[in-house]
Write a protein that holds these residues in place. Structure first.
Motif, PDB file in Angstrom:
ATOM      1  N   ASN A  61       0.090  32.541  54.154  1.00 19.60           N
ATOM      2  CA  ASN A  61      -0.634  31.564  53.339  1.00 19.60           C
ATOM      3  C   ASN A  61      -1.504  30.650  54.216  1.00 19.60           C
ATOM      4  OD1 ASN A  61      -0.964  31.215  50.619  1.00 19.60           O
ATOM      5  ND2 ASN A  61       0.595  29.618  50.438  1.00 19.60           N
ATOM      6  N   ASP A  62      -1.072  30.415  55.464  1.00 21.13           N
ATOM      7  CA  ASP A  62      -1.789  29.491  56.347  1.00 21.13           C
ATOM      8  C   ASP A  62      -2.911  30.142  57.145  1.00 21.13           C
ATOM      9  OD1 ASP A  62      -0.003  27.540  55.552  1.00 21.13           O
ATOM     10  OD2 ASP A  62       1.441  28.105  57.116  1.00 21.13           O
ATOM     11  N   ILE A 102      -5.114  32.430  56.069  1.00 18.55           N
ATOM     12  CA  ILE A 102      -6.178  33.032  55.267  1.00 18.55           C
ATOM     13  C   ILE A 102      -7.572  32.667  55.794  1.00 18.55           C
ATOM     14  CG2 ILE A 102      -7.232  33.024  52.956  1.00 18.55           C
ATOM     15  CD1 ILE A 102      -4.356  33.186  51.828  1.00 18.55           C
ATOM     16  N   MET A 152       1.181  34.306  46.970  1.00 17.92           N
ATOM     17  CA  MET A 152       0.330  33.773  48.042  1.00 17.92           C
ATOM     18  C   MET A 152      -0.832  33.011  47.425  1.00 17.92           C
ATOM     19  SD  MET A 152       0.345  36.398  51.231  1.00 17.92           S
ATOM     20  CE  MET A 152      -0.834  35.443  52.184  1.00 17.92           C
ATOM     21  N   ARG A 153      -0.534  31.777  47.036  1.00 20.72           N
ATOM     22  CA  ARG A 153      -1.466  30.975  46.253  1.00 20.72           C
ATOM     23  C   ARG A 153      -2.801  30.741  46.953  1.00 20.72           C
ATOM     24  NH1 ARG A 153       0.512  28.128  41.912  1.00 20.72           N
ATOM     25  NH2 ARG A 153      -1.319  26.815  42.127  1.00 20.72           N
ATOM     26  N   ALA A 154      -2.783  30.656  48.303  1.00 15.32           N
ATOM     27  CA  ALA A 154      -4.002  30.223  48.996  1.00 15.32           C
ATOM     28  C   ALA A 154      -5.169  31.204  48.834  1.00 15.32           C
ATOM     29  CB  ALA A 154      -3.710  29.971  50.471  1.00 15.32           C
ATOM     30  N   TRP A 155      -4.888  32.465  48.490  1.00 13.84           N
ATOM     31  CA  TRP A 155      -5.975  33.403  48.214  1.00 13.84           C
ATOM     32  C   TRP A 155      -6.862  32.910  47.069  1.00 13.84           C
ATOM     33  CZ3 TRP A 155      -7.881  36.493  51.484  1.00 13.84           C
ATOM     34  CH2 TRP A 155      -7.109  37.256  52.369  1.00 13.84           C
ATOM     35  N   ARG A 156      -6.262  32.110  46.169  1.00 13.44           N
ATOM     36  CA  ARG A 156      -7.054  31.633  45.018  1.00 13.44           C
ATOM     37  C   ARG A 156      -8.181  30.710  45.448  1.00 13.44           C
ATOM     38  NH1 ARG A 156      -2.205  30.026  40.775  1.00 13.44           N
ATOM     39  NH2 ARG A 156      -0.694  31.470  41.651  1.00 13.44           N
ATOM     40  N   GLU A 157      -8.053  30.147  46.674  1.00 12.90           N
ATOM     41  CA  GLU A 157      -9.082  29.203  47.144  1.00 12.90           C
ATOM     42  C   GLU A 157     -10.327  29.927  47.648  1.00 12.90           C
ATOM     43  OE1 GLU A 157      -8.473  26.064  46.579  1.00 12.90           O
ATOM     44  OE2 GLU A 157      -6.553  26.811  45.792  1.00 12.90           O
TER      45      GLU A 157
END
Lengths: 416, 416
Positions: free
Chosen positions: A118-119, A121, A166-171
């Protein structure tokens, strides 16, 4: 009745005919003008005119004499598959792969990027920029980049709205990151839809117009080709099988729904179960794919608990097939990605569920198979997303509107 | 990327252009040749040639002068919607309806046949033959018959493979019964798909290219238009929402699956629950539609148990909407048939489930509405199935290949 309004505008007819000739050569190999004319119902004059432009632009070439109908000799036309290269980038959750493929889907280069967390990306995105730029600089045959991203991917907005675990892909906005990033056009598609395209284009022995690619990997996805066209939905978010519920009293999912198929048979969920059941030593340290492969190997050696778990996965995956059949009635379901490595044992459990739960007329007319493409269907499919544009809309890549004064020069500056 | 191989053969281009002009006049009303030329990107010469043939064949007509661009006067062309009539036949389980509609979907005649039971199906089929034959004999404007049948309907075979609760319908081969039965062409489609066509054609204020018609009647069905084309599946058995499971531990269904949506919110199941809960006096004697309407009326008068039951139905129907959104990503879901009579109370419960279970980006971009067509969307849709052919393939109905010596005479002997 299939199509409601099929007719293209007159202006698109030339491009359509160019595209049909390219598709014909892609599917059938070397063909004479007479053979193409006969197959496509175009007049010899039209064929002569269009192929002259494609020859001028360097897309196709003439071969020596070939044997035609009635033993007459004629000049062959060929779309040389080795002349055009395409980069495919697969974004899964923790795994990003970049490959170079030719027009036939043959893999020339394939590299995994370091495992993504997640960090990391943003680092990964920078690395994709650098690697793709370097590949294009090193290989003048590269004419386009295709990318495959987890769904639901909103194609006009450029974001994937939901990447469970992996929420950070949404950014990441894939369109603004990549659309104009390189000297060749970039095309982006939902991952399983890319896999469906790869099977449609490259598995020529069994290609059919009604095909489903069922991705069971870090996520669960689906791509459907219905009567030769992808089912997309308004925003490109159709066929999100991973978030179709199989149990309205079931496990909650990050998407808001409960009982989502993805919560029962994704590699992420399987990995969790391997850890909690203590099936594989040090499973917590492994990647999702490694953990799943360790489980499948254990099952192959005869471990009873591992076999039970593979059968359990197969049953859930099988309910996904039941939904695919009732939802899309494909001729063929191709299962691919990490969990497909479960092989025949997995497929057997899937088929048992389908046999029990689908009405005979539909069950007997649907083939279910594991992907047989040489490389991963999605990274190969990412290239296929670009290849489809190459075949469908050659004018995006080459100056084919009139006899060109500078043949062989692709319009590499021309982005989507 | 939407279509993989879009190009029609050269031979189909003329028909396509005729069809595009008819669709334009159908959607936009009276238009000048210049307006059509501009809208469709066809040359004035092509428009003149094609419209001459359509005029000769009596499909379109010239009106007086209309005001064109820059205040110039020009002759208008019109597709007179009242000139062509279409019969629509809806086969539900116990209800068969026959209507006559004009090209705009306006209902001219609508009759119910006597309630069908498992034993009276052969009688019903004979009655359909007789009624349709009589209607055609009495009205020379009738140019085609459309039929809508419960799914899964195998279009090439002609049978509907599964009609839960009334098995004898499976014995009927609709193609061999009706395809050549009348003096005009006959077209047959799955019922909810016909409903989707009706909404696409006749609800012109809100028509969109990504539309789902969600039929909740004696069965539960779905028709999806994706980017202007119906999702069909290989055999016409796609979008069988009624047999997509919402609970793999749920109620068994005749199709072999468990937890099929149809087992929770069809009018048949609701009728059973009304009887077992003793909500409506003598409910056992009522038809399914009557029983459901009695329940909805009871809820409107404030009966708490009836309201609870309507909310319960709405929640199950809502899970169907969640599946539709994740499966097909339509812009608009139109809910119709018997259970849609539950009205705003039902719609409220449906929306609550959707709001809770669908990711916001998709939830906020999907409209959910009750059908607003004047008559039942499926009987009207049965006519729409024929109307689509009339607009798409006029040469099936008229001699448009050259200036005809006998204008105004439809090719009524020409079957599909």
């Amino acid at each position: 009745m299939r199509t409601i309004q099929t007719a293209p505008s007159q202006a698109k007819v030339s491009e359509s005919n160019r595209s049909r000739i390219l598709h014909h050569l892609f599917r059938n190999g070397i063909s004479s003008r007479a053979q193409i004319s006969k197959a496509l119902g175009l007049t010899p004059a039209a064929i002569t005119k269009i192929t002259a432009r494609l020859l001028d632009a360097g897309i196709i070439e003439e071969t020596g004499d070939i044997e035609g109908d009635k033993n007459r000799r004629s000049i062959g036309l060929r779309l040389d598959e080795s002349l055009f290269h395409f980069i495919g980038v697969k974004f899964a959750r923790s795994l990003v792969q970049i490959g170079v493929f030719d027009l036939a889907g043959t893999c020339i280069v394939l590299r995994d990027l370091p495992t993504v967390t997640n960090d990391t990306i943003p680092t990964t995105i920078r690395l994709v920029h650098a690697r793709v730029t370097a590949l294009i600089a090193a290989d003048s045959r590269i004419v386009a980049v295709g990318m495959a991203v987890p769904g639901p991917y909103l194609r006009t907005i450029g974001r994937t709205v939901l990447v469970s675990s992996m929420r950070a892909w949404r950014e990441v906005n894939f369109l603004s990151e990549f659309k104009h990033a390189f000297s060749v056009p970039v095309f982006i598609e939902q991952d399983a839809r890319a896999g469906a395209l790869a099977n449609y284009l490259f598995d020529r022995g069994s290609s059919c117009a009604n095909l489903a690619y069922y991705l069971i990997g870090e996520g669960v996805g689906l791509g459907v080709i219905d009567n030769g066209a992808l089912v997309n939905g308004m925003m490109g978010a159709a066929t999100e099988l991973g978030h179709i519920s199989i149990d309205i009293h079931g496990r909650p999912c990050e998407c808001g729904n409960v009982g989502c198929l993805e919560r029962y048979c994704s590699a992420v969920v399987i990995h969790e179960a391997i850890v909690s059941r203590d099936l594989v030593p040090d499973a917590r340290q492994l990647g999702h794919a490694e953990a799943c492969n360790a489980l499948f190997q254990l099952a192959d050696t005869g471990d009873a608990r591992a076999r039970l778990m593979v059968e359990e996965i197969g049953r859930y995956a099988g309910f996904g097939c039941v939904t695919i059949i009732n939802g899309y009635n494909p001729e063929r379901i191709v299962i691919g990605d990490i969990v497909a490595q479960g092989g025949q044992r997995l497929l057997h459990s899937i088929r048992e569920i389908v046999d029990e739960h689908v009405t005979p007329a539909l069950r007997d007319s649907t083939t279910i198979a594991l992907s047989t493409l040489h490389s991963d269907a999605v990274v190969c499919g990412a290239a296929a997303v670009a290849i489809i544009y190459f075949l469908d809309r050659p004018s995006m890549f080459f100056d084919v509107s009139a006899a060109s004064s500078s043949p062989d020069v692709p319009k590499r500056q021309h982005n989507q």
